[in-house]
Design a protein around this motif. Structure first.
Motif, PDB file in Angstrom:
ATOM      1  N   TYR A 178      31.038   6.986  16.491  1.00 27.27           N
ATOM      2  CA  TYR A 178      31.784   7.552  15.686  1.00 27.27           C
ATOM      3  C   TYR A 178      32.337   9.076  16.286  1.00 27.27           C
ATOM      4  CZ  TYR A 178      33.749   9.965  11.587  1.00 27.27           C
ATOM      5  OH  TYR A 178      34.487  10.816  10.576  1.00 27.27           O
ATOM      6  N   ALA A 203      36.109   5.042   9.669  1.00 32.13           N
ATOM      7  CA  ALA A 203      35.986   3.745   8.974  1.00 32.13           C
ATOM      8  C   ALA A 203      36.882   3.344   8.271  1.00 32.13           C
ATOM      9  CB  ALA A 203      34.778   4.196   7.944  1.00 32.13           C
ATOM     10  N   ARG A 204      37.897   3.891   8.314  1.00 33.84           N
ATOM     11  CA  ARG A 204      39.211   3.500   7.630  1.00 33.84           C
ATOM     12  C   ARG A 204      38.833   3.054   5.945  1.00 33.84           C
ATOM     13  NH1 ARG A 204      44.202   1.316  10.067  1.00 33.84           N
ATOM     14  NH2 ARG A 204      45.574   0.395   8.071  1.00 33.84           N
ATOM     15  N   LEU A 205      38.106   3.934   5.431  1.00 31.89           N
ATOM     16  CA  LEU A 205      37.734   3.823   3.937  1.00 31.89           C
ATOM     17  C   LEU A 205      38.303   4.746   3.010  1.00 31.89           C
ATOM     18  CD1 LEU A 205      33.920   2.712   4.488  1.00 31.89           C
ATOM     19  CD2 LEU A 205      36.042   1.062   3.754  1.00 31.89           C
ATOM     20  N   ASN A 226      43.276  11.017  11.203  1.00 33.27           N
ATOM     21  CA  ASN A 226      42.968  12.512  11.124  1.00 33.27           C
ATOM     22  C   ASN A 226      43.477  13.537  11.961  1.00 33.27           C
ATOM     23  OD1 ASN A 226      41.776  14.453   9.059  1.00 33.27           O
ATOM     24  ND2 ASN A 226      40.358  14.800  10.983  1.00 33.27           N
ATOM     25  N   ASP A 273      45.882   6.422   1.079  1.00 32.94           N
ATOM     26  CA  ASP A 273      44.844   7.132   0.714  1.00 32.94           C
ATOM     27  C   ASP A 273      45.191   8.402  -0.157  1.00 32.94           C
ATOM     28  OD1 ASP A 273      45.258   9.153   2.532  1.00 32.94           O
ATOM     29  OD2 ASP A 273      43.832   8.312   3.810  1.00 32.94           O
TER      30      ASP A 273
HETATM   31  C1  LIG Z   1      46.987  17.654   6.603  1.00 30.92           C
HETATM   32  C2  LIG Z   1      45.854  16.487   5.959  1.00 30.92           C
HETATM   33  C3  LIG Z   1      46.000  15.588   4.912  1.00 30.92           C
HETATM   34  C4  LIG Z   1      45.095  14.578   4.509  1.00 30.92           C
HETATM   35  N1  LIG Z   1      45.349  13.945   3.154  1.00 30.92           N
HETATM   36  C5  LIG Z   1      44.375  12.937   3.014  1.00 30.92           C
HETATM   37  C6  LIG Z   1      44.697  12.403   1.770  1.00 30.92           C
HETATM   38  O1  LIG Z   1      45.569  12.711   0.714  1.00 30.92           O
HETATM   39  N2  LIG Z   1      43.461  11.568   1.330  1.00 30.92           N
HETATM   40  C7  LIG Z   1      42.137  11.539   2.159  1.00 30.92           C
HETATM   41  O2  LIG Z   1      41.472  10.384   1.666  1.00 30.92           O
HETATM   42  N3  LIG Z   1      41.887  12.065   3.320  1.00 30.92           N
HETATM   43  C8  LIG Z   1      43.112  12.963   3.544  1.00 30.92           C
HETATM   44  N4  LIG Z   1      42.966  13.551   4.957  1.00 30.92           N
HETATM   45  C9  LIG Z   1      41.633  13.495   5.619  1.00 30.92           C
HETATM   46  C10 LIG Z   1      41.667  12.488   6.595  1.00 30.92           C
HETATM   47  O3  LIG Z   1      42.489  12.561   7.395  1.00 30.92           O
HETATM   48  C11 LIG Z   1      41.400  11.029   6.180  1.00 30.92           C
HETATM   49  O4  LIG Z   1      40.188  11.004   4.961  1.00 30.92           O
HETATM   50  C12 LIG Z   1      40.898  10.218   7.243  1.00 30.92           C
HETATM   51  O5  LIG Z   1      42.046   9.912   8.073  1.00 30.92           O
HETATM   52  C13 LIG Z   1      40.736   8.899   6.792  1.00 30.92           C
HETATM   53  O6  LIG Z   1      40.252   8.252   7.704  1.00 30.92           O
HETATM   54  P1  LIG Z   1      38.809   7.161   7.660  1.00 30.92           P
HETATM   55  O7  LIG Z   1      38.564   6.842   6.516  1.00 30.92           O
HETATM   56  O8  LIG Z   1      38.584   6.580   8.863  1.00 30.92           O
HETATM   57  O9  LIG Z   1      37.814   8.668   7.794  1.00 30.92           O
HETATM   58  P2  LIG Z   1      36.467   8.738   8.524  1.00 30.92           P
HETATM   59  O10 LIG Z   1      36.542   9.629   9.768  1.00 30.92           O
HETATM   60  O11 LIG Z   1      35.604   7.760   8.594  1.00 30.92           O
HETATM   61  O12 LIG Z   1      35.764   9.759   7.208  1.00 30.92           O
HETATM   62  C14 LIG Z   1      34.941   9.201   6.023  1.00 30.92           C
HETATM   63  C15 LIG Z   1      35.429   9.658   5.097  1.00 30.92           C
HETATM   64  O13 LIG Z   1      35.397  10.915   4.859  1.00 30.92           O
HETATM   65  C16 LIG Z   1      36.495  11.588   3.986  1.00 30.92           C
HETATM   66  N5  LIG Z   1      37.071  12.463   4.959  1.00 30.92           N
HETATM   67  C17 LIG Z   1      37.240  12.222   6.487  1.00 30.92           C
HETATM   68  N6  LIG Z   1      38.383  13.243   6.867  1.00 30.92           N
HETATM   69  C18 LIG Z   1      38.126  14.273   5.806  1.00 30.92           C
HETATM   70  C19 LIG Z   1      38.812  15.490   5.648  1.00 30.92           C
HETATM   71  N7  LIG Z   1      39.458  16.117   6.753  1.00 30.92           N
HETATM   72  N8  LIG Z   1      38.712  16.149   4.619  1.00 30.92           N
HETATM   73  C20 LIG Z   1      38.234  15.400   3.257  1.00 30.92           C
HETATM   74  N9  LIG Z   1      37.487  14.330   3.685  1.00 30.92           N
HETATM   75  C21 LIG Z   1      37.759  13.666   4.686  1.00 30.92           C
HETATM   76  C22 LIG Z   1      37.455  10.498   3.677  1.00 30.92           C
HETATM   77  O14 LIG Z   1      37.145  10.070   2.389  1.00 30.92           O
HETATM   78  C23 LIG Z   1      37.162   9.396   4.656  1.00 30.92           C
HETATM   79  O15 LIG Z   1      37.395   8.100   4.390  1.00 30.92           O
HETATM   80  C24 LIG Z   1      44.120  14.542   5.323  1.00 30.92           C
HETATM   81  C25 LIG Z   1      43.799  15.370   6.560  1.00 30.92           C
HETATM   82  C26 LIG Z   1      44.881  16.290   6.899  1.00 30.92           C
HETATM   83  C27 LIG Z   1      44.539  17.226   7.978  1.00 30.92           C
END
Ligand SMILES: Cc1cc2nc3c(=O)[nH]c(=O)nc-3n(C[C@H](O)[C@H](O)[C@H](O)COP(=O)(O)OP(=O)(O)OC[C@H]3O[C@@H](n4cnc5c(N)ncnc54)[C@H](O)[C@@H]3O)c2cc1C
Length: 441
Positions: free
Chosen positions: A216, A229-231, A325, A356
């Motif tokens: 990760y 994790a795309r969750l 992200n 999301d």
């Molecule tokens: C400008 C901007 C807008 C965003 N808008 C959203 C949104 O509307 N909804 C959303 O769920 N996420 C948002 N994010 C956070 C993040 O980009 C996504 O959660 C992430 O890309 C989801 O991919 P993942 O599940 O593979 O994350 P992983 O990297 O696997 O992370 C696990 C979980 O942690 C949480 N998470 C991860 N990054 C962040 C972060 N920076 N802030 C808060 N929680 C986080 C999410 O729930 C995510 O599924 C935003 C980030 C930015 C910079």
């Protein structure tokens, strides 16, 4: 209810569309018979219709929840209309004396709870339960404050905070009989979106924890095939309990960085809970009025700024509804810091297109990137070309989303302006100067 019959409790699902670790469902089941319901809120649809992807994802979540409830002994009654009226009617139809729901922090959810409590009066008990976050908003507080506004001390306290146990799915006694409800057919699915629902989310989580968590930290920021994790959509709709996700990841190699991201999610939820105005008002006001230039905003939204990494991410947003992200950070920094535009315009566009889309996480991330959060650096600007070279070194991400540039090699794909105006015109791609937006799209 006839004499001797167990009382009925109504569970109204909102964005907690799961049976595992759902405290509202467990509490209702403890009391006797249950009616499980979901009300499609006409006010939400009226305000801003769900885009087709989110609607399909939600429908799949409901259909999956109905099946899961069926295995536990009941089913999901789906209604549509004015949410408060429908909940109160359903409670009356079911003969329920209590309504169980998961608590939420958005300003709209809070207004809706207040209206429900007023409409319920003394006839109906309204009980809100945790489950939205790992640690409930307000459970850890700084001395003399109502929330943490800096992440690092919050994270420290959050890691040490006591947690409730993860709850198994309860056995349910149906109290709904033949109450009418709308069907929840899986419906047509727009191409390429992830499957909604608890079953799909759990399968994805289990596979990802097993195969990808150890990598990760190294892969998270990659733009092409990011290692997350795309969750996030599953977490937004509550197909997974964030507490259960943290517990499932804990103590595995690589878990700390992943759990830290879930702490960021909790962090923003506790900010919004204490400062509902921060959804759309500056959390910290900075001098200078942000601009809203229609032409600049349109070029950014449509992915024709002339900056390949920005255009790739913006086109991916509208085409796929999910963006890594790192790419979100780059386009948000570019819009607010480089182009000086109002963060609210970017946040709104994201909310309209992200699968999301989450008010707390989205809008507060936008504010942090724009330099309006206390923990952020108001002057830090992410250079799109440096970010692109670092996180898309071979140019594959840009090549996939910006077909005009597909033939360019890695040495020039992130700075196509170096080819000159005539070559770019032949490719049909706008000319940007030094990573600034093209004057003539
Ligand atoms: C400008 C901007 C807008 C965003 N808008 C959203 C949104 O509307 N909804 C959303 O769920 N996420 C948002 N994010 C956070 C993040 O980009 C996504 O959660 C992430 O890309 C989801 O991919 P993942 O599940 O593979 O994350 P992983 O990297 O696997 O992370 C696990 C979980 O942690 C949480 N998470 C991860 N990054 C962040 C972060 N920076 N802030 C808060 N929680 C986080 C999410 O729930 C995510 O599924 C935003 C980030 C930015 C910079």
């Amino acid at each position: 209810m006839t004499a001797g019959e167990a009382p009925v409790a109504l569970v109204v699902f909102t964005r907690d569309l799961r049976v595992l670790d759902n405290p509202a469902l467990v509490a209702a089941a403890r009391g006797g018979r249950v009616v499980c319901a979901f009300v499609r809120d006409a006010a939400i649809v009226r305000g801003r219709p769900f885009d087709a992807r989110r609607d399909a994802f939600l429908t799949e979540c409901l259909s999956d929840l109905d099946a899961a409830l069926g295995r536990l002994g009941t089913r999901l009654v789906v209604r549509a209309g004015e949410w408060v009226d429908e909940v109160v009617h359903l409670a009356a139809e079911a003969g329920a004396r209590a309504v169980h729901l998961s608590d939420d922090v958005t300003p709209y959810a809070r207004r809706r709870f207040a209206r429900l409590e007023a409409a319920a009066g003394t006839r109906l008990e309204i009980r809100r339960h945790p489950g939205l976050s790992v640690v409930p908003p307000g459970a850890v507080l700084p001395a003399g404050g109502d929330h943490y506004h800096v992440f690092t001390p919050y994270h420290r306290r959050w890691l040490a905070a006591p947690r409730r146990p993860v709850l198994a799915a309860p056995r349910l006694r149906d109290g709904g009989g033949d109450l009418p409800g709308l069907p929840v057919p899986p419906g047509p699915r727009p191409a390429g979106i992830d499957h909604g629902g608890e079953r799909a989310a759990r399968a994805r989580l289990d596979a990802w924890l097993r195969d990808a968590l150890p990598d990760y930290a190294r892969r998270r920021d990659a733009l092409e095939r990011p290692g997350g994790a795309r969750l996030s959509a599953a977490l937004h709709f509550g197909c997974l309990s964030p507490l259960a996700v943290v517990e499932a990841a804990a103590r595995r190699p690589g878990a700390d960085g992943f759990v830290r991201q879930l702490c960021w999610r909790d962090f923003y939820l506790q900010v919004l809970s204490a400062r509902p105005d921060a959804a759309w008002d500056d959390y910290v006001a900075r001098p200078g009025a942000p601009r809203r230039d229609p032409g600049v905003l349109a070029a950014w939204r449509e992915g024709r700024t002339g900056v390949p990494i920005v255009d790739a991410a913006m086109r991916q947003l509208t085409a796929e509804g999910l963006v890594p992200n790192r790419a979100r950070m780059v386009v948000a920094s570019y819009l607010t810091k480089t182009l000086g535009q109002d963060w609210r315009c970017g946040a709104r566009h994201f909310l309209d297109h992200l699968l999301d889309a989450d008010l707390a996480v989205n809008n507060l991330n936008w504010q942090w990137t724009a330099g309006h959060g206390t923990g952020s650096h108001p002057k830090r600007v992410l250079s799109p070309t440096r970010q692109a070279r670092r996180f898309d070194p071979g140019g594959d991400y840009v090549r996939r989303h910006v077909p005009e540039l597909a033939a360019l090699d890695a040495s020039v794909i992130h700075e196509p302006w170096r080819l000159g105006a005539a070559a770019l015109a032949r490719l049909g791609y706008p000319l940007a100067q030094d990573g600034l937006m093209a004057v003539q799209p």
